[in-house]
Design an enzyme around this catalytic site. Structure first.
Site, mmCIF file in Angstrom:
data_model
loop_
_atom_site.group_PDB
_atom_site.id
_atom_site.type_symbol
_atom_site.label_atom_id
_atom_site.label_comp_id
_atom_site.label_asym_id
_atom_site.label_seq_id
_atom_site.Cartn_x
_atom_site.Cartn_y
_atom_site.Cartn_z
ATOM 1 N N ASP A 81 0.826 -1.201 0.000
ATOM 2 C CA ASP A 81 0.000 0.000 0.000
ATOM 3 C C ASP A 81 0.865 1.257 0.000
ATOM 4 O O ASP A 81 1.609 1.496 0.938
ATOM 5 C CB ASP A 81 -0.895 -0.030 1.245
ATOM 6 C CG ASP A 81 -1.937 1.056 1.235
ATOM 7 O OD1 ASP A 81 -2.320 1.515 0.142
ATOM 8 O OD2 ASP A 81 -2.387 1.428 2.333
ATOM 9 N N HIS A 82 0.768 2.032 -1.043
ATOM 10 C CA HIS A 82 1.422 3.344 -1.163
ATOM 11 C C HIS A 82 2.938 3.309 -1.010
ATOM 12 O O HIS A 82 3.461 3.495 0.069
ATOM 13 C CB HIS A 82 0.851 4.330 -0.139
ATOM 14 C CG HIS A 82 -0.564 4.675 -0.381
ATOM 15 N ND1 HIS A 82 -1.600 3.988 0.207
ATOM 16 C CD2 HIS A 82 -1.136 5.606 -1.163
ATOM 17 C CE1 HIS A 82 -2.745 4.502 -0.192
ATOM 18 N NE2 HIS A 82 -2.495 5.478 -1.031
#
Length: 122
Positions: A81-82
């Site tokens: 994630d990110h």
């Protein structure tokens, strides 16, 4: 079931509802997420952020998340994630996190490198 790609997971659930995606930072949280998904017989996405994954020792947590997803009784995907770091994206792919092909590209060189690496892994 087994570890599935995000594309497979979302394709199988299409028109049936939503899929929960949960951030996890340790083994116990990941176990709880999988147990909850199994209890309601729904697929799940385990997300690990670039911050936690890049800290010393947390690479092993990433490996354990992939192992839990592989052993789950429901479809489970592991997702980075990110991350803006190409190197961290590659580490996540090497872990077996098959759903992190969405890379935020900050410059053309990173994009060309990501394409090259992705072609080699397919």
């Amino acid at each position: 079931m087994a570890l599935v790609t995000l594309k497979e997971l979302l394709g199988n659930i299409k028109d049936k509802g939503a899929v929960g995606a949960f951030s996890t930072y340790d083994l116990f949280t990941a176990q709880g997420i999988i147990a909850g998904a199994e209890k309601v017989n729904m697929p799940v996405i385990l997300m690990i952020g670039s911050g936690p994954l890049s800290k010393p020792g947390n690479f092993e947590v990433g490996r354990l998340m992939v192992k839990l997803a592989q052993e789950a009784k429901v479809p489970a995907a592991v997702f980075l994630d990110h991350s803006k770091s190409f190197e961290l994206c590659m580490k996540a792919i090497q872990l077996g996190s098959v759903s992190n092909k969405i890379i935020k590209v900050t410059n053309k060189t990173d994009f060309q490198q990501a394409r090259l690496e992705n072609e080699e892994m397919d």
